[in-house]
Scaffold this motif. Structure first.
Motif, PDB file in Angstrom:
ATOM      1  N   THR A  14       0.803  -1.089   0.096  1.00  8.54           N
ATOM      2  CA  THR A  14      -0.064  -0.066  -0.058  1.00  8.54           C
ATOM      3  C   THR A  14       0.798   1.299  -0.056  1.00  8.54           C
ATOM      4  O   THR A  14       2.058   1.357   0.256  1.00  8.54           O
ATOM      5  CB  THR A  14      -1.026   0.209   1.200  1.00  8.54           C
ATOM      6  OG1 THR A  14      -0.048  -0.075   2.400  1.00  8.54           O
ATOM      7  CG2 THR A  14      -1.914  -1.305   1.225  1.00  8.54           C
ATOM      8  N   SER A  15      -0.023   2.555  -0.185  1.00 12.02           N
ATOM      9  CA  SER A  15       0.885   3.543  -0.100  1.00 12.02           C
ATOM     10  C   SER A  15      -0.050   4.618   0.485  1.00 12.02           C
ATOM     11  O   SER A  15      -1.205   4.650   0.264  1.00 12.02           O
ATOM     12  CB  SER A  15       1.304   4.052  -1.628  1.00 12.02           C
ATOM     13  OG  SER A  15       0.165   4.471  -2.452  1.00 12.02           O
ATOM     14  N   LYS A  16       0.627   5.471   1.108  1.00  7.59           N
ATOM     15  CA  LYS A  16      -0.074   6.623   1.969  1.00  7.59           C
ATOM     16  C   LYS A  16       0.534   7.914   1.844  1.00  7.59           C
ATOM     17  O   LYS A  16       1.851   7.940   2.126  1.00  7.59           O
ATOM     18  CB  LYS A  16      -0.304   6.309   3.307  1.00  7.59           C
ATOM     19  CG  LYS A  16      -0.982   7.425   4.279  1.00  7.59           C
ATOM     20  CD  LYS A  16      -1.032   6.852   5.660  1.00  7.59           C
ATOM     21  CE  LYS A  16      -1.464   8.106   6.496  1.00  7.59           C
ATOM     22  NZ  LYS A  16      -1.413   7.713   8.045  1.00  7.59           N
ATOM     23  N   PHE A  17      -0.031   8.958   1.403  1.00  7.61           N
ATOM     24  CA  PHE A  17       0.775   9.960   0.948  1.00  7.61           C
ATOM     25  C   PHE A  17       0.365  11.263   2.115  1.00  7.61           C
ATOM     26  O   PHE A  17      -0.732  11.510   2.463  1.00  7.61           O
ATOM     27  CB  PHE A  17       0.297  10.684  -0.490  1.00  7.61           C
ATOM     28  CG  PHE A  17       0.917   9.728  -1.424  1.00  7.61           C
ATOM     29  CD1 PHE A  17       1.863   9.977  -2.270  1.00  7.61           C
ATOM     30  CD2 PHE A  17       0.064   8.850  -1.740  1.00  7.61           C
ATOM     31  CE1 PHE A  17       2.343   9.055  -3.142  1.00  7.61           C
ATOM     32  CE2 PHE A  17       0.249   7.920  -2.902  1.00  7.61           C
ATOM     33  CZ  PHE A  17       1.544   8.155  -3.504  1.00  7.61           C
ATOM     34  N   SER A  18       1.420  12.069   2.373  1.00  7.14           N
ATOM     35  CA  SER A  18       1.309  13.118   3.288  1.00  7.14           C
ATOM     36  C   SER A  18       1.939  14.189   2.632  1.00  7.14           C
ATOM     37  O   SER A  18       3.102  14.325   2.327  1.00  7.14           O
ATOM     38  CB  SER A  18       2.065  12.752   4.748  1.00  7.14           C
ATOM     39  OG  SER A  18       1.884  13.767   5.551  1.00  7.14           O
ATOM     40  N   ILE A  19       1.038  15.092   2.155  1.00 11.07           N
ATOM     41  CA  ILE A  19       1.645  16.230   1.289  1.00 11.07           C
ATOM     42  C   ILE A  19       0.955  17.476   1.716  1.00 11.07           C
ATOM     43  O   ILE A  19      -0.375  17.608   2.112  1.00 11.07           O
ATOM     44  CB  ILE A  19       1.066  15.928  -0.144  1.00 11.07           C
ATOM     45  CG1 ILE A  19       1.446  14.447  -0.625  1.00 11.07           C
ATOM     46  CG2 ILE A  19       1.739  17.106  -1.283  1.00 11.07           C
ATOM     47  CD1 ILE A  19       0.729  14.197  -2.051  1.00 11.07           C
ATOM     48  N   PRO A  20       2.016  18.545   2.015  1.00 18.93           N
ATOM     49  CA  PRO A  20       1.392  20.082   2.379  1.00 18.93           C
ATOM     50  C   PRO A  20       0.321  20.470   1.285  1.00 18.93           C
ATOM     51  O   PRO A  20       0.622  20.208   0.140  1.00 18.93           O
ATOM     52  CB  PRO A  20       2.574  20.775   2.568  1.00 18.93           C
ATOM     53  CG  PRO A  20       3.788  19.839   1.913  1.00 18.93           C
ATOM     54  CD  PRO A  20       3.109  18.615   1.857  1.00 18.93           C
ATOM     55  N   ALA A  21      -0.446  21.235   1.705  1.00 15.37           N
ATOM     56  CA  ALA A  21      -1.569  21.936   0.979  1.00 15.37           C
ATOM     57  C   ALA A  21      -1.224  22.357  -0.301  1.00 15.37           C
ATOM     58  O   ALA A  21      -1.797  22.187  -1.438  1.00 15.37           O
ATOM     59  CB  ALA A  21      -2.396  22.844   1.842  1.00 15.37           C
ATOM     60  N   GLU A  22      -0.187  23.143  -0.336  1.00 17.31           N
ATOM     61  CA  GLU A  22       0.242  23.864  -1.439  1.00 17.31           C
ATOM     62  C   GLU A  22       0.954  22.968  -2.416  1.00 17.31           C
ATOM     63  O   GLU A  22       0.867  23.398  -3.603  1.00 17.31           O
ATOM     64  CB  GLU A  22       1.385  24.855  -1.170  1.00 17.31           C
ATOM     65  CG  GLU A  22       2.886  24.327  -0.658  1.00 17.31           C
ATOM     66  CD  GLU A  22       2.878  23.954   0.973  1.00 17.31           C
ATOM     67  OE1 GLU A  22       4.035  23.873   1.258  1.00 17.31           O
ATOM     68  OE2 GLU A  22       1.769  23.996   1.440  1.00 17.31           O
TER      69      GLU A  22
END
Length: 957
Positions: free
Chosen positions: A392-400
């Motif tokens: 699986t993959s899980k992304f944590s990406i800042p809003a911008e």
């Protein structure tokens, strides 16, 4: 004209639905769902309401399959039975429903002699503007369902018209969809008649073929009424006349279509077909649910009742018509008024042709959007049911940055780019030769199909009792096998795999000492067969094995190479035991799942079926049918590409200890694929994670976590980076076998990222540049017996410093400390520092280079790369020379403690390594890179110790 009546005894009931039969109209249901069929609901409509057909569409299936529980049991069974992609899952379940509904309606089909009793199934909505694929799909679905009362839905678009004609000529029942304009309907009716004539001309029967032309109604009023309301609100001088047209244009348009049907039905051309047994293509009123609450909810039923027609109603509309609809012969009535409505609409500039043209385009797009939603829902449910079978993959990406990633994903969805990629469409990238390098897309299926050949080889290797395997290769030929060796270790009963990818003479000698040449299988791995390193390594070890095995030396050698290569000729000449072919249409860095990875995997005793099954799971998950937001390869590729375009171009790879070597393979894949044209992703592998303050704003982090043996320190570091707003993707592998899945995921993601970055991810122009410079130097050595002379711009004891004129001027004439300080101070925010060491790669030097790079990272807060030459030349070297000019390079060379001769060559391994280092450095200089070469004379260990101290001093505050 054939007027179809309901069965005797039903037309006089008080049920308006049954009364439709008196006027020749058949009620169909625009709805399908498994529980509705299984609980008898569909049969009840047939029995009590005189229902005569069923239509389906992606939106209907999406609600049922993606969000209900009706399909869960079969869904789970399909997922557990083998590797399938989402389109296969959807189609398996949809066809089962279509078959079941067709069985419920078969008595109607029998009773009406094939006029009614049909169930419709749509060709892929993605094919709305493609003729030949639509024909192929129609044939396939017709055969797959195998029911005489199936209708295949084909859109009445311009490309769809010839597909309709072909399908009818082949005896396939067709429901033509997306008809809005009279002209489009005329073209479709012509296609139906021409298809029957084609069939008749072939001497085939035209009886028993059914078709309906689905004319969409309410959507026309939706757009026309909106135009009217806007003009009325703006105070148009014709407001009262405009208001009088609300809710009337669509019905008038449909009435004129019906008049055309009547005219054609009376023509001699049609009568000739009718006499031969042909049935008319009935008009079907679609989109009959009322959107405007100001109108009667049965408007588009009440006003469109006539002979030889069908009205397909959504459940709510059917319920409303049953309750208070009025069955009367309305379709042919008030034709003068209908013509007046259309004339007024034209006079007032409501642009019915423009509206219908827009509706066709919007309809094609909307059907594709619905299909995306359907397949996305199926993909999400598949992933949930698969559990940990797929990493699986899980992304944590800042809003911008998240917005940019989502923009890329939506663009890929709207443009159908995933399907284009699988269709080998070079326009996904630069439109050049990319289509010639995409065989990796289906290499997993190919290797599964040839699994018996690999397992037979595996059995033979085991039987021969080899203790070691020595693989000789560079880049793509070595880095994948190295992952397998490092990840899986020695398998019980099989030889140990060693991977040699260096021309350093000490390294060559070390590998020779590590194996028993009398019991070693040597795999020479070279795609082109012309790469310098594998050729001289082969020459060296063949000579050594020959000294212990004599004329039977070839029996211990296997070649993996492309067909017709120089290496194949060498292998044949020297009597190699086996020759395995690669694929010319797969570049080296994409070759790990081909024979370049699978032959060493077989030799080392890996469970090939389990390994390839894992790879296939990911390939299916990344299939053309999986929409971008559910597609693991596209998700990762969009993350890399979109953040890279936003300046986050340092891809920092963190991998659990049990799969640590994946980073070395990923380095080549990312750097060599994307680092060109001044763009690219610079992979940073092996940099021990630190706290967030050590990093700038130029990174993304890829954390490959082995769930069954995680590293607590890595977990904590990654969580801290997420909390600090750094972009992180967490990829969770349930076990080491899922390394196979990551091979495919990252290959696919790299291709996607290359597209988003706007480059060709399948060439490597700057790797070739280094090879050319190296060849110049080795050729010079062969001619003169020495490499061309070079003069350092400065010296300090056992250290000599080399640079091009520009760099030398910037660094001055000081000692080791001063020159290093001047050089490393050139690294600014957003840059990276690369240490390029042309020395033996062993535990000691790996420890040294790691300590040095972390000192630089921690002091300067820049990304660092720690590489060994010439290994990195076939990997990150491409990005260093062709990628963004943000690198500061410190090349380290040294005197060799001992050299090793190359059989039948004037030069030695030490000379080749020196030529490679100088060729590499010359290209860096030619590309304007900030580069310094430090040469260590004398004892390497003490020289590295002093150099390390100088580096730490140079970056100290």
């Amino acid at each position: 004209m054939n007027v179809i009546q309901t069965k005797p005894g039903t037309q006089d009931t008080g049920n308006p639905l049954q009364q439709l039969g008196k006027f020749g109209q058949s009620p169909w249901l625009d709805f399908i769902q498994r529980s509705f069929i299984e609980n008898g609901g569909l049969a009840k409509l047939v029995r009590e309401d005189g229902l005569k057909g069923v239509t389906s569409n992606p939106a209907i299936f999406e609600k049922a399959m993606g969000h209900g529980t009706d399909y869960d049991a079969q869904f789970k069974q399909i997922v557990e039975s083998g590797n399938t992609d989402v389109s296969e899952i959807y189609e398996t379940m949809a066809i089962d429903d279509i078959k079941a509904a067709a069985d419920v309606l078969k008595p109607v089909w029998d009773e009406t002699k094939g006029v009614d009793g049909y169930v419709s199934l749509e060709v892929s909505p993605y094919l709305g503007m493609h003729t030949e694929p639509t024909i192929v799909e129609a044939r396939r679905l017709w055969k797959a369902v195998g029911k005489p009362n199936l209708m295949v839905k084909i859109p009445g678009t311009e490309p769809g018209v010839p597909a309709i004609r072909t399908a009818i000529s082949e005896g396939i029942n067709v429901n033509v969809t997306l008809l809005f304009s009279l002209d489009a309907y005329k073209a479709v009716l012509e296609a139906y008649i021409a298809g029957l004539e084609d069939r008749k001309a072939k001497g085939e029967s035209v009886s028993g073929i059914a078709s309906v032309a689905s004319f969409f109604v309410s959507r026309i009023d939706g757009l026309i009424d909106k135009k009217i309301d806007e003009r009325v609100k703006a105070g148009d001088s014709e407001s009262e006349t405009l208001k009088g047209l609300r809710g009337k244009v669509a019905i008038a348009n449909a009435k004129l279509a019906y008049q055309h049907y009547l005219d054609v039905s009376a023509s001699p051309r049609w009568k000739a077909l009718e006499a031969a047994g042909a049935a008319p293509q009935r008009l079907l009123w679609a989109s009959t649910g009322v959107k405007d609450k100001a109108y009667s909810d049965t408007l588009y039923c009440d006003e469109l009742i006539g002979a030889d027609t069908v009205n397909t109603m959504p459940p709510a509309t059917m319920d409303a018509f049953r309750d208070h609809g009025v069955a009367a012969d309305t379709l042919g009535a008030n034709m003068d008024q209908a013509r007046k409505v259309l004339a007024e609409a034209d006079r007032l500039g409501l642009d019915l042709p423009g509206v219908t043209a827009k509706l066709v385009k919007d309809g094609v797009d909307a059907f594709a959007d619905s299909f995306d939603a359907l397949l996305g829902a199926v993909a999400a449910k598949k992933a949930a049911m698969a559990g940990d079978l797929v990493a699986t993959s899980k992304f944590s990406i800042p809003a911008e940055l998240d917005g940019k990633v989502n923009e890329a994903l939506e663009a890929w969805r709207k443009d159908g780019t995933v399907r284009k990629l699988w269709d080998r469409d070079a326009s996904v990238w630069t439109g050049k030769d990319e289509a010639s390098w995409l065989r990796w897309l289906d290499i997993v299926d190919d290797r599964i199909a040839h699994l018996s050949e690999l397992t037979a080889f595996q059995d033979e290797v085991k039987a021969k009792g080899f203790t070691d395997i020595l693989l000789l290769g560079m880049g793509g030929s070595s880095l994948g096998p190295e992952v397998l060796a490092e990840t899986f270790g020695q398998r019980a009963g099989f030889p140990k795999l060693h991977v040699l990818d260096s021309t350093d003479p000490q390294q060559v000698a070390s590998f020779e000492r590590a194996v028993d040449l009398a019991k070693t299988l040597v795999i020479v791995s070279s795609k082109s067969g012309g790469t310098l390193e594998p050729n001289i390594l082969k020459a060296y070890f063949f000579d050594k094995v020959k000294k212990v095995a004599g004329d039977k030396a070839g029996a211990q050698f296997v070649a993996v190479t492309d067909p017709g290569s120089h290496m194949e000729q060498v292998a044949q000449k020297d009597g190699f035991w086996k020759i395995f072919h690669g694929e010319k249409q797969i570049g080296g860095r994409y070759s790990v799942l081909s024979n370049f990875g699978m032959v060493p995997a077989a030799a080392m005793g890996l469970d090939l079926k389990q390994f390839l099954d894992n790879a296939e799971r990911m390939a299916k998950a990344c299939s053309a049918a999986t929409p971008p937001k559910e597609n693991p390869g596209v998700l990762l590729g969009a993350f890399l590409g979109a953040t890279g375009n936003a300046g986050r171009d340092k891809v920092t790879i963190v991998a659990s200890p049990g799969i640590h070597d994946l980073g070395a393979w990923l380095e080549q894949l990312l750097a060599e694929s994307t680092g060109k044209d001044g763009k690219g992703l610079v992979p940073i592998d092996g940099e021990t994670p630190a706290s967030p303050e050590h990093y700038g704003n130029d990174r993304v982090f890829a954390y490959l976590r082995l769930s069954d043996s995680p590293d607590a320190a890595q977990d904590a570091a990654m969580k801290a980076l997420e909390a600090a707003g750094q972009p992180v993707v967490l990829i969770s592998l349930a076990n080491t076998m899922q390394v196979a899945q990551e091979f495919f995921r990252w290959e696919f993601a790299t291709a996607v990222a290359g597209s988003i970055l706007g480059i060709n991810p399948f060439d490597q122009p700057d790797v070739e540049a280094s090879k050319i410079e190296t060849k110049k130097l080795t050729d010079a050595y062969n001619q003169s017996g020495s490499l061309p002379g070079e003069t350092p711009f400065a010296t300090d004891g056992d250290f000599a410093f080399f640079a091009d004129e520009t760099n030398a001027k910037a660094l001055g004439q000081g000692d080791l400390d001063a020159i290093l300080k001047a050089h490393l101070s050139r690294a600014k925010a957003g840059d990276y520092v690369a240490l390029l060491a042309y020395v033996e790669r062993d535990a000691s030097t790996i420890g040294w280079i790691q300590e040095a790079r972390l000192a630089i990272r921690d002091a300067l807060h820049v990304a660092t790369a720690a590489e060994f030459g010439p290994r990195f030349l076939h990997s990150t070297g491409q990005a260093y020379k062709g990628g963004p000019a943000s690198g500061v390079f410190l090349q380290i060379t040294a005197d060799d403690a001992a050299d090793v001769a190359v059989p039948d060559a004037r030069y030695t391994f030490g000379v080749v390594k020196a030529a490679q280092a100088r060729g590499d450095f010359d290209v860096l200089a030619e590309r304007g890179r900030r580069a310094l070469r430090v040469h260590i004379k004398g004892d390497l260990k003490s020289g590295l110790e002093r150099l390390g101290a100088a580096i730490r001093k140079a970056v100290a505050a």
